[in-house]
Enzyme design. Structure first.
Site, PDB file in Angstrom:
ATOM      1  CG  ASP A 251      -2.107   0.868   1.091  1.00  0.00           C
ATOM      2  OD1 ASP A 251      -2.289   1.473   0.018  1.00  0.00           O
ATOM      3  OD2 ASP A 251      -2.873   0.978   2.065  1.00  0.00           O
TER       4      ASP A 251
ATOM      5  CG  HIS B  43       0.013   1.777  -9.170  1.00  0.00           C
ATOM      6  ND1 HIS B  43      -0.223   1.438  -7.862  1.00  0.00           N
ATOM      7  CD2 HIS B  43      -1.084   2.477  -9.580  1.00  0.00           C
ATOM      8  CE1 HIS B  43      -1.413   1.915  -7.487  1.00  0.00           C
ATOM      9  NE2 HIS B  43      -1.941   2.551  -8.516  1.00  0.00           N
TER      10      HIS B  43
ATOM     11  CG  LEU C 271       9.711 -16.966  -3.061  1.00  0.00           C
ATOM     12  CD1 LEU C 271       9.655 -16.845  -1.550  1.00  0.00           C
ATOM     13  CD2 LEU C 271       9.956 -15.607  -3.674  1.00  0.00           C
TER      14      LEU C 271
HETATM   15  C1  FPP Z   1      -2.156   0.150  -3.289  1.00  0.00           C
HETATM   16  O1  FPP Z   1      -1.606   1.443  -3.249  1.00  0.00           O
HETATM   17  C2  FPP Z   1      -1.569  -0.548  -4.394  1.00  0.00           C
HETATM   18  C3  FPP Z   1      -2.270  -1.171  -5.396  1.00  0.00           C
HETATM   19  C4  FPP Z   1      -3.716  -1.241  -5.464  1.00  0.00           C
HETATM   20  C5  FPP Z   1      -1.578  -1.793  -6.510  1.00  0.00           C
HETATM   21  C6  FPP Z   1      -0.374  -2.556  -6.103  1.00  0.00           C
HETATM   22  C7  FPP Z   1       0.411  -2.870  -7.262  1.00  0.00           C
HETATM   23  C8  FPP Z   1       1.758  -2.873  -7.316  1.00  0.00           C
HETATM   24  C9  FPP Z   1       2.634  -2.588  -6.176  1.00  0.00           C
HETATM   25  C10 FPP Z   1       2.439  -3.248  -8.507  1.00  0.00           C
HETATM   26  C11 FPP Z   1       2.205  -4.681  -8.753  1.00  0.00           C
HETATM   27  C12 FPP Z   1       3.308  -5.262  -9.394  1.00  0.00           C
HETATM   28  C13 FPP Z   1       3.212  -6.316 -10.166  1.00  0.00           C
HETATM   29  C14 FPP Z   1       4.446  -6.955 -10.554  1.00  0.00           C
HETATM   30  C15 FPP Z   1       1.933  -6.855 -10.660  1.00  0.00           C
HETATM   31  P1  FPP Z   1      -2.588   2.674  -3.412  1.00  0.00           P
HETATM   32  O2  FPP Z   1      -2.702   3.003  -4.844  1.00  0.00           O
HETATM   33  O3  FPP Z   1      -3.894   2.393  -2.748  1.00  0.00           O
HETATM   34  O4  FPP Z   1      -1.815   3.798  -2.644  1.00  0.00           O
HETATM   35  P2  FPP Z   1      -2.464   5.012  -1.831  1.00  0.00           P
HETATM   36  O5  FPP Z   1      -3.206   4.392  -0.680  1.00  0.00           O
HETATM   37  O6  FPP Z   1      -1.276   5.788  -1.402  1.00  0.00           O
HETATM   38  O7  FPP Z   1      -3.354   5.756  -2.781  1.00  0.00           O
END
Ligand code: FPP
Length: 264
Positions: A38, A55, A149
């Site tokens: 997050d 992201h 893993l």
């Molecule tokens: C939450 O942060 C994150 C997500 C919903 C997406 C997570 C995805 C990645 C870390 C990349 C994935 C990687 C691969 C390889 C598939 P948020 O957007 O809710 O952050 P915020 O709370 O600060 O708005």
């Protein structure tokens, strides 16, 4: 003068990353680590960048953390990349996230193969865009014999839907007469979840200061140790993972019982 009277604590020498890794390896390593990644949006906002830049940076963190988890001897790493609720986000953001598995696996599959990592996915596959499905399918196929893993992408995943689906499968067997209702127990339910091939997580990490589960592995986390950190996912690095693992290693897991000497 006063400063002469105050006895300073000798500063603890900072361990190098290698020292921390080798120290952790001597202790009990969590078999399965699950991560709610997050804070990508906030990371980007702090830099006046579009949310998707967060992201993208978060994707690089997945690479770093996978490498270290494998090196530590962790058996499975589950990363929450997209929830069944994340479809509510702006289309541009959803489309971007749906391209990330392709980019990640396009760039890093060779090194994952070299590291003996096995890629798997849990979530509703059929409603993912075809290109996302194809990228994941290809990676799963190419790594299916790997014994290192297990990197488990939770993609279009929701825990309540997963449990409901398991209940449907079990009910169907009862209706067909192949299962008696008295045979429904905790093990049977676990066997019908998407994580049937994995142990329950020993350690759950959530980044960015949020302290909730967000429909993630509700059944499997019953006895998991939790680690919350304010660090935003794109800033989460090897030292952060070791902080979490070291904290886990100091914990006393009782599973509702008592530990040795307390039983007298
Ligand atoms: C939450 O942060 C994150 C997500 C919903 C997406 C997570 C995805 C990645 C870390 C990349 C994935 C990687 C691969 C390889 C598939 P948020 O957007 O809710 O952050 P915020 O709370 O600060 O708005």
């Amino acid at each position: 003068m006063l400063h002469k009277l105050i006895r300073r604590k000798p500063e603890r020498q900072k361990q190098t990353l290698e020292e921390r890794i080798s120290h952790s390896k001597n202790e009990h390593i969590p078999s399965h680590i699950a991560i709610i990644m997050d804070g990508n949006g906030r990371w980007a906002k702090k830099r006046a960048l579009p949310r998707v830049a967060g992201h993208h940076e978060g994707m690089k963190t997945v690479r770093k953390i996978t490498r270290l988890a494998n090196d530590l001897g962790v058996r499975a790493l589950t990363v929450y990349a997209f929830s069944t609720e994340n479809w509510k986000r702006p289309k541009l953001e959803v489309d971007f996230i749906m391209r990330l598995p392709e980019e990640f696996l396009g760039k890093y599959l060779p090194e994952l193969i070299e590291q003996n990592v096995k890629v798997v996915m849990m979530g509703e596959n059929e409603t993912l865009p075809k290109h996302t499905q194809e990228a994941v399918r290809k990676a799963m196929e190419q790594t299916k014999e790997n014994t290192g893993l297990v990197l488990n992408f939770a993609l279009n995943y929701g825990s309540r839907a997963e449990i409901a689906q398991a209940m449907q499968k079990i009910s169907q067997q009862i209706q067909l007469g192949t299962l008696d209702y008295t045979e429904v127990n905790e093990d049977l339910i676990s066997q019908h979840l998407m994580t049937c091939d994995l142990p329950d997580p020993d350690l759950l990490i959530r980044t960015s200061g949020e302290v909730r589960l967000s429909n993630f592995m509700l059944w499997q986390l019953a006895y998991t140790e939790f680690w919350f950190t304010d660090t935003l996912w794109p800033d989460f690095d090897e030292d952060c993972l070791l902080d979490a693992v070291e904290s886990y290693q100091k914990r006393n897991r009782r599973y509702g019982g008592l530990k040795g000497e307390e039983t007298n």
